[in-house]
Design a protein around this motif. Sequence first.
Motif, PDB file in Angstrom:
ATOM      1  N   ALA A 243       0.835  -1.210   0.000  1.00  0.00           N
ATOM      2  CA  ALA A 243       0.000   0.000   0.000  1.00  0.00           C
ATOM      3  C   ALA A 243       0.865   1.253   0.000  1.00  0.00           C
ATOM      4  O   ALA A 243       0.566   2.230  -0.710  1.00  0.00           O
ATOM      5  CB  ALA A 243      -0.920  -0.004   1.217  1.00  0.00           C
ATOM      6  N   GLU A 244       1.932   1.229   0.779  1.00  0.00           N
ATOM      7  CA  GLU A 244       2.814   2.405   0.846  1.00  0.00           C
ATOM      8  C   GLU A 244       3.584   2.579  -0.454  1.00  0.00           C
ATOM      9  O   GLU A 244       3.767   3.699  -0.940  1.00  0.00           O
ATOM     10  CB  GLU A 244       3.772   2.259   2.023  1.00  0.00           C
ATOM     11  CG  GLU A 244       4.462   3.540   2.441  1.00  0.00           C
ATOM     12  CD  GLU A 244       3.504   4.606   2.957  1.00  0.00           C
ATOM     13  OE1 GLU A 244       3.836   5.811   2.838  1.00  0.00           O
ATOM     14  OE2 GLU A 244       2.423   4.236   3.458  1.00  0.00           O
ATOM     15  N   PHE A 245       4.030   1.462  -1.027  1.00  0.00           N
ATOM     16  CA  PHE A 245       4.737   1.524  -2.311  1.00  0.00           C
ATOM     17  C   PHE A 245       3.809   2.060  -3.401  1.00  0.00           C
ATOM     18  O   PHE A 245       4.239   2.834  -4.270  1.00  0.00           O
ATOM     19  CB  PHE A 245       5.252   0.139  -2.688  1.00  0.00           C
ATOM     20  CG  PHE A 245       5.962   0.085  -4.017  1.00  0.00           C
ATOM     21  CD1 PHE A 245       7.242   0.611  -4.162  1.00  0.00           C
ATOM     22  CD2 PHE A 245       5.360  -0.494  -5.127  1.00  0.00           C
ATOM     23  CE1 PHE A 245       7.896   0.571  -5.385  1.00  0.00           C
ATOM     24  CE2 PHE A 245       6.002  -0.547  -6.354  1.00  0.00           C
ATOM     25  CZ  PHE A 245       7.274  -0.008  -6.484  1.00  0.00           C
ATOM     26  N   ALA A 246       2.539   1.681  -3.347  1.00  0.00           N
ATOM     27  CA  ALA A 246       1.561   2.122  -4.350  1.00  0.00           C
ATOM     28  C   ALA A 246       1.352   3.626  -4.324  1.00  0.00           C
ATOM     29  O   ALA A 246       1.031   4.245  -5.345  1.00  0.00           O
ATOM     30  CB  ALA A 246       0.238   1.400  -4.146  1.00  0.00           C
ATOM     31  N   LYS A 247       1.509   4.243  -3.155  1.00  0.00           N
ATOM     32  CA  LYS A 247       1.377   5.704  -3.060  1.00  0.00           C
ATOM     33  C   LYS A 247       2.444   6.391  -3.899  1.00  0.00           C
ATOM     34  O   LYS A 247       2.209   7.463  -4.476  1.00  0.00           O
ATOM     35  CB  LYS A 247       1.496   6.156  -1.608  1.00  0.00           C
ATOM     36  CG  LYS A 247       0.356   5.701  -0.713  1.00  0.00           C
ATOM     37  CD  LYS A 247       0.595   6.155   0.723  1.00  0.00           C
ATOM     38  CE  LYS A 247      -0.497   5.652   1.658  1.00  0.00           C
ATOM     39  NZ  LYS A 247      -0.247   6.050   3.071  1.00  0.00           N
ATOM     40  N   LEU A 248       3.615   5.775  -3.967  1.00  0.00           N
ATOM     41  CA  LEU A 248       4.728   6.344  -4.725  1.00  0.00           C
ATOM     42  C   LEU A 248       4.732   5.876  -6.174  1.00  0.00           C
ATOM     43  O   LEU A 248       5.268   6.555  -7.049  1.00  0.00           O
ATOM     44  CB  LEU A 248       6.059   5.955  -4.058  1.00  0.00           C
ATOM     45  CG  LEU A 248       6.227   6.338  -2.586  1.00  0.00           C
ATOM     46  CD1 LEU A 248       7.510   5.712  -2.022  1.00  0.00           C
ATOM     47  CD2 LEU A 248       6.271   7.849  -2.441  1.00  0.00           C
TER      48      LEU A 248
END
Length: 249
Positions: free
Chosen positions: A40-45
């Motif tokens: 989820a955090e990687f998807a933000k970037l």
Amino acid sequence: MKKTFFSLVFAAIAAFNLNAGKINVFAAANVTYAFDELKAEFAKLNPDTNVTVTLGASGALSTQVKNGAPADVFMAANMKFVQDLYDTKFAVTQPVVYAQGALALFTIRDIDLAKGINAVEGLKAIAIANPETAPYGKASIEALKKAGIYDKVEKDVILAKSIGEALSQALSAADVGFIAASAMYDKKMAEYKEGKNFILIDPALYTPIDQGMVILKHGENNPEAKAFYDFIRSDRAKEIFRKFGYVVP
């Protein structure tokens, strides 16, 4: 000649586009509980990148890589398997430690965990991940031996394929299971309490579980694979790993 040149250019572009926007990650089973937040955090970037993860025992995943599985990044549960892949040219980056795992003893039975690791004495079913393929399994056997009780309980050990399966067995038929401490920080496990259902195994009883990562040959020309690799080593990813009970370098 020009036709041949342009054919090669178009072939190269097509090959790049097959990888663009997609990453195949092989990850040790203990990372299961943290992976949703990491994704989820990687998807933000990287909102346009699709991350597919295959979870399992590190040794089994390493074998799949050597047999041609199209994985781009490998997050193993120890350094042995990633170092071997690097030495045999299946990986293109030197192994780095992305987190250090911790071992826990878990039960849903009425067992006196105040005894520490000695609580397994006298039990009939002790679930442990296969030490040949799962680093947490190897650490479990090492802990029992250093505690001086392995010979007493060896006959009661049930080998699981992975650390995730060891937990599944402890949640069903086994009396106890040696598991990744990270599992206890998963929301689905919130009903289970430290001291009653699980204890952390004294880290002095086993070699530190340095978990290693590499970019594999298949991901060498995939910029998204490099982006994911860099993210796992970032401060934000380290925060997530800490949240799930890991120690990070």
